[in-house]
Scaffold this motif. Structure first.
Motif, mmCIF file in Angstrom:
data_model
loop_
_atom_site.group_PDB
_atom_site.id
_atom_site.type_symbol
_atom_site.label_atom_id
_atom_site.label_comp_id
_atom_site.label_asym_id
_atom_site.label_seq_id
_atom_site.Cartn_x
_atom_site.Cartn_y
_atom_site.Cartn_z
ATOM 1 N N SER A 189 0.794 -1.224 0.000
ATOM 2 C CA SER A 189 0.000 0.000 0.000
ATOM 3 C C SER A 189 0.830 1.279 0.000
ATOM 4 O O SER A 189 0.280 2.355 -0.208
ATOM 5 N N GLU A 190 2.114 1.187 0.243
ATOM 6 C CA GLU A 190 2.934 2.400 0.273
ATOM 7 C C GLU A 190 4.070 2.287 -0.744
ATOM 8 O O GLU A 190 4.630 1.217 -0.965
ATOM 9 N N ALA A 191 4.387 3.409 -1.364
ATOM 10 C CA ALA A 191 5.463 3.446 -2.357
ATOM 11 C C ALA A 191 6.793 3.463 -1.625
ATOM 12 O O ALA A 191 7.393 4.510 -1.376
ATOM 13 N N SER A 192 7.266 2.286 -1.283
ATOM 14 C CA SER A 192 8.475 2.145 -0.485
ATOM 15 C C SER A 192 9.267 0.963 -1.008
ATOM 16 O O SER A 192 8.737 -0.141 -1.156
ATOM 17 N N ASN A 193 10.542 1.188 -1.304
ATOM 18 C CA ASN A 193 11.378 0.120 -1.843
ATOM 19 C C ASN A 193 12.844 0.494 -1.644
ATOM 20 O O ASN A 193 13.163 1.645 -1.342
ATOM 21 N N PRO A 194 13.752 -0.475 -1.795
ATOM 22 C CA PRO A 194 15.176 -0.199 -1.573
ATOM 23 C C PRO A 194 15.838 0.600 -2.685
ATOM 24 O O PRO A 194 16.974 1.025 -2.534
ATOM 25 N N VAL A 195 15.137 0.826 -3.793
ATOM 26 C CA VAL A 195 15.731 1.546 -4.919
ATOM 27 C C VAL A 195 15.504 3.053 -4.795
ATOM 28 O O VAL A 195 16.426 3.852 -4.909
ATOM 29 N N PHE A 196 14.259 3.445 -4.552
ATOM 30 C CA PHE A 196 13.901 4.865 -4.553
ATOM 31 C C PHE A 196 13.414 5.365 -3.200
ATOM 32 O O PHE A 196 12.796 6.430 -3.121
ATOM 33 N N SER A 197 13.628 4.586 -2.143
ATOM 34 C CA SER A 197 13.250 4.993 -0.805
ATOM 35 C C SER A 197 11.727 5.034 -0.654
ATOM 36 O O SER A 197 11.001 4.377 -1.392
ATOM 37 N N THR A 198 11.227 5.828 0.291
ATOM 38 C CA THR A 198 9.810 5.862 0.634
ATOM 39 C C THR A 198 9.192 7.194 0.244
ATOM 40 O O THR A 198 9.705 8.254 0.618
ATOM 41 N N THR A 199 8.100 7.149 -0.494
ATOM 42 C CA THR A 199 7.376 8.368 -0.845
ATOM 43 C C THR A 199 6.566 8.840 0.352
ATOM 44 O O THR A 199 5.888 8.045 1.012
ATOM 45 N N ILE A 200 6.633 10.134 0.616
ATOM 46 C CA ILE A 200 5.955 10.723 1.773
ATOM 47 C C ILE A 200 4.700 11.448 1.305
ATOM 48 O O ILE A 200 4.762 12.284 0.406
ATOM 49 N N ASN A 201 3.584 11.128 1.914
ATOM 50 C CA ASN A 201 2.325 11.774 1.561
ATOM 51 C C ASN A 201 2.243 13.129 2.259
ATOM 52 O O ASN A 201 1.755 13.245 3.384
ATOM 53 N N THR A 202 2.716 14.156 1.591
ATOM 54 C CA THR A 202 2.740 15.491 2.203
ATOM 55 C C THR A 202 1.352 16.121 2.278
ATOM 56 O O THR A 202 1.169 17.106 2.989
ATOM 57 N N LYS A 203 0.379 15.577 1.542
ATOM 58 C CA LYS A 203 -0.988 16.073 1.674
ATOM 59 C C LYS A 203 -1.560 15.714 3.039
ATOM 60 O O LYS A 203 -2.281 16.499 3.654
ATOM 61 N N ASN A 204 -1.226 14.520 3.507
ATOM 62 C CA ASN A 204 -1.651 14.071 4.836
ATOM 63 C C ASN A 204 -0.792 12.883 5.234
ATOM 64 O O ASN A 204 -0.978 11.773 4.737
ATOM 65 N N GLU A 205 0.156 13.119 6.116
ATOM 66 C CA GLU A 205 1.099 12.066 6.490
ATOM 67 C C GLU A 205 0.444 10.956 7.303
ATOM 68 O O GLU A 205 1.070 9.930 7.561
ATOM 69 N N ASN A 206 -0.819 11.154 7.722
ATOM 70 C CA ASN A 206 -1.525 10.127 8.476
ATOM 71 C C ASN A 206 -2.193 9.097 7.574
ATOM 72 O O ASN A 206 -2.812 8.151 8.073
ATOM 73 N N VAL A 207 -2.100 9.281 6.265
ATOM 74 C CA VAL A 207 -2.801 8.410 5.323
ATOM 75 C C VAL A 207 -1.796 7.794 4.358
ATOM 76 O O VAL A 207 -0.896 8.475 3.861
ATOM 77 N N SER A 208 -1.953 6.497 4.070
ATOM 78 C CA SER A 208 -1.086 5.830 3.106
ATOM 79 C C SER A 208 -1.416 6.300 1.697
ATOM 80 O O SER A 208 -2.458 6.919 1.452
ATOM 81 N N LEU A 209 -0.547 5.964 0.758
ATOM 82 C CA LEU A 209 -0.777 6.340 -0.635
ATOM 83 C C LEU A 209 -1.759 5.406 -1.333
ATOM 84 O O LEU A 209 -2.314 5.753 -2.371
ATOM 85 N N GLY A 210 -1.965 4.213 -0.803
ATOM 86 C CA GLY A 210 -3.037 3.364 -1.293
ATOM 87 C C GLY A 210 -2.661 2.243 -2.227
ATOM 88 O O GLY A 210 -3.458 1.341 -2.439
ATOM 89 N N GLY A 211 -1.459 2.261 -2.831
ATOM 90 C CA GLY A 211 -1.140 1.176 -3.747
ATOM 91 C C GLY A 211 -0.068 1.534 -4.744
ATOM 92 O O GLY A 211 0.653 2.520 -4.587
ATOM 93 N N ARG A 212 0.028 0.743 -5.825
ATOM 94 C CA ARG A 212 1.142 0.845 -6.764
ATOM 95 C C ARG A 212 1.224 2.209 -7.443
ATOM 96 O O ARG A 212 2.306 2.674 -7.772
ATOM 97 N N CYS A 213 0.096 2.862 -7.700
ATOM 98 C CA CYS A 213 0.107 4.178 -8.349
ATOM 99 C C CYS A 213 -0.074 5.306 -7.349
ATOM 100 O O CYS A 213 -0.485 6.412 -7.722
ATOM 101 N N GLY A 214 0.231 5.043 -6.075
ATOM 102 C CA GLY A 214 0.056 6.055 -5.040
ATOM 103 C C GLY A 214 0.931 7.278 -5.244
ATOM 104 O O GLY A 214 0.491 8.418 -5.074
ATOM 105 N N ALA A 215 2.207 7.069 -5.617
ATOM 106 C CA ALA A 215 3.105 8.201 -5.851
ATOM 107 C C ALA A 215 2.658 8.992 -7.079
ATOM 108 O O ALA A 215 2.760 10.228 -7.106
ATOM 109 N N LEU A 216 2.166 8.303 -8.095
ATOM 110 C CA LEU A 216 1.640 8.972 -9.284
ATOM 111 C C LEU A 216 0.439 9.837 -8.928
ATOM 112 O O LEU A 216 0.347 11.001 -9.340
ATOM 113 N N ALA A 217 -0.491 9.283 -8.156
ATOM 114 C CA ALA A 217 -1.676 10.043 -7.743
ATOM 115 C C ALA A 217 -1.284 11.250 -6.906
ATOM 116 O O ALA A 217 -1.859 12.345 -7.053
#
Length: 592
Positions: A189-217
């Protein structure tokens, strides 16, 4: 852009400036990530004064693709200027979010320059998407760029060719300029991996990005860029769109061309290529354009008759449901569906209750199909020593550390003690002895495909008696929650995954309602089972559903998700995306 870089590189001042930029840059831990972010940092400095602020404000105020293309025709701005503006904006946003995986902005700016030169010479635009900046998710194949899927072993192995849909978008005039981060192996559910690190949801850090296209959204919602593309195999487009508050469409898997060859071995659940956008108008325009392209012999053309008929007032027969017999939807999700249903009834549309058939068997079938070529969960251990980045990976890691014979006994005990048929079947499949083989043979795959065909016919019969034009249902059972909650609420995502199993087109209308403090459920067991004696009398205690509702209660109690927007999902039969888009337009108008 290239001429600017060459000219600057000749001066000693440019060399001195670059050394200062490099030395002032804060280096991250991994060498690969360090090189990528250093390149982004230097690109941003090159772009910082191009173009002027007035034009930048004017371009960023545009919300419609039509307006952008018309601006090119009227020479209000050039492709090069627009591309530089969005490259700069994306780099600025990436400093705090880490949402970008791969960048190829120099190539994008060079393509923009070539399109400007063609327009100045001929006076004609290079296609209906002339100069349109386009963002892709990491799994999409772009020539010369890695498609890592978040795995270090796939780095430094660029795609040799463009994916068919990427090729088509380029042919129509679009210009890809970056690819966004994804979860490790695309399955969390979160854009997190050893290649590009973890994407941070700056819109609301209390909510996950939701899935594979979370960083895109996230990038689309923050930048208001016109359109992005990704794939959906388990709600990968729809759940992130709901979390980010933007629109998306998951088409039937064969309607649009493919975006990736890396997922081809999962053809039993073929990934659907689809667009995302902050604007429903742009979403519809992109889909119409892609189905009318001259190099698209396979997909059928966009059926304007169906679309216009619904938009112009045809009364629909709508089915709605808020309980899929796996996890009953939370009060927030139920209210979102009820809000849309009530607005439709007020306008004369017919809304009836719909009961999806045999969903408990369907979720088990879906799980078998999804893991058809990687049936042994221990295959996920290959790179777990590199991870330490995704909280949602921890349960799978811990389960795989338990010897298989112990897992089998645990699953057997669950079946006897809990009398929970779904949990027992899923835990046996993923954690017990039934997944010991590394892959399925041909006869097993054939049997799974026959099971799927039987279920598709069953579901189609349910929608045809009486005939239902569209379905309205939650995107997931629970509202957007933090990443740490994902292991406890994942069964609620079957509201989306079901339509991957069926290969039905579905779209997301965001921001229908929001989470309220009154959405807490006083008693989760009573809410799920309708009575307090379930532990003594029922033979289908639903532990997964109770856990999901309790986790939602906890987040509401902590006030971490109060005010989070929640949308609804619109679904129709295969190859009927026109009906979905038209219904989305009608509903969006009613909600405004």
């Amino acid at each position: 852009m290239i001429s600017v870089i060459t000219e600057k590189a000749k001066s000693s001042k440019w060399t001195h400036d670059m050394k200062e930029l490099t030395s002032s840059y804060t280096k991250p831990k991994t060498l690969e990530l360090q090189k990528k972010l250093q390149k982004q940092y230097m690109l941003k400095q090159i772009l910082i004064n191009y173009p002027d602020k007035e034009l930048e404000s004017m371009v960023l105020a545009i919300t419609s693709i039509h307006e952008l293309i018309n601006g090119f025709k009227l020479k209000r701005w050039t492709c090069q200027e627009v591309m530089r503006i969005y490259c700069k904006l994306a780099l600025e946003l990436n400093e705090n979010t880490f949402c970008i995986g791969e960048i190829f902005m120099e190539d994008a700016i060079q393509q923009a320059i070539e399109k400007d030169q063609y327009f100045w010479i001929t006076g004609e635009l290079l296609g209906p998407l002339h100069g349109l900046p386009v963002i892709f998710s990491d799994e999409c194949d772009v020539s010369g760029i890695d498609s890592t899927l978040g795995c270090a072993c796939r780095s430094m192995n660029p795609s040799m060719t463009d994916a068919p849909l990427v090729e088509q978008i380029k042919h129509l005039g679009g210009i890809p300029f970056c690819k966004t981060n994804v979860p490790w192996h695309l399955v969390f559910s979160e854009a997190s991996n050893p290649v590009f690190s973890t994407t941070i949801n700056t819109k609301n850090e209390n909510v996950s990005l939701g899935g594979r296209c979370g960083a895109l959204a996230l990038l689309l919602s923050l930048s208001n860029c016109f359109v992005g593309f990704g794939t959906d195999q388990a709600g990968g487009l729809r759940i992130p769109a709901n979390h980010a508050g933007i629109f998306t469409l998951k088409p039937t898997s064969t309607r649009l061309r493919r975006l990736t060859s890396t997922l081809g071995h999962w053809d039993l659940l073929a990934p659907s290529s689809g667009p995302m956008s902050c604007s429903l108008e742009n979403l519809t325009f992109m889909y119409q354009t892609l189905l009318s392209g001259s190099i698209t012999p396979k997909p059928s053309h966009f059926n304007n008759h169906i679309y216009n008929e619904v938009v112009n007032g045809k009364k629909l027969r709508v089915g709605m449901y808020v309980d899929d017999n796996v996890v009953r939807a939370s009060p927030t999700a139920r209210r979102a569906v009820a809000t849309v249903a009530n607005r439709l009834v007020e306008k004369g549309h017919t809304v009836v209750n719909f009961h999806p058939p045999d969903t408990q068997e369907a979720i088990i079938l879906y799980s078998k199909l999804f893991s058809s070529d990687r049936a042994n969960p221990e295959c996920f251990q290959v790179q777990q020593t590199q991870l330490n980045v995704a909280v949602s990976l921890l349960p799978m890691y811990l389960v795989n550390r338990i010897p298989q014979y112990i897992r089998s006994w645990i699953c057997y005990g669950l079946g006897i003690f809990m009398q929970d048929s779904v949990l027992t079947a899923l835990s046996t499949f993923f954690g017990g002895g039934s997944t010991s083989k590394s892959s399925r043979n041909l006869s097993e795959l054939h049997e799974l495909e026959l099971e799927r065909e039987r279920y598709c016919k069953l579901f189609e019969s349910a929608m045809s008696n009486p005939e239902i034009d569209i379905l309205i249902c939650p995107v997931t059972a629970c509202p957007p929650l933090p990443s740490v909650s994902s292991p406890f609420v994942w069964p609620g995502s079957f509201y989306s995954s079901l339509f991957n199993l069926l290969d039905y087109p579905s779209g997301i209308i965001p921001n229908v309602t929001q989470v309220l403090e009154t959405d807490r459920v006083p008693n989760a067991i009573r809410y799920i089972h309708d009575n307090m004696f379930v532990l003594r009398t029922a033979r289908n205690f639903n532990l997964m559903a109770v856990t999901a509702i309790e986790e939602t209660n906890l987040c509401i109690k902590n006030k971490s998700i109060l005010g989070i927007p929640v949308g609804v999902q619109i679904v129709s039969k295969p190859n009927n995306e026109e009906m979905v888009l038209a219904a989305m337009k009608v509903i969006q108008t009613l909600l405004e």
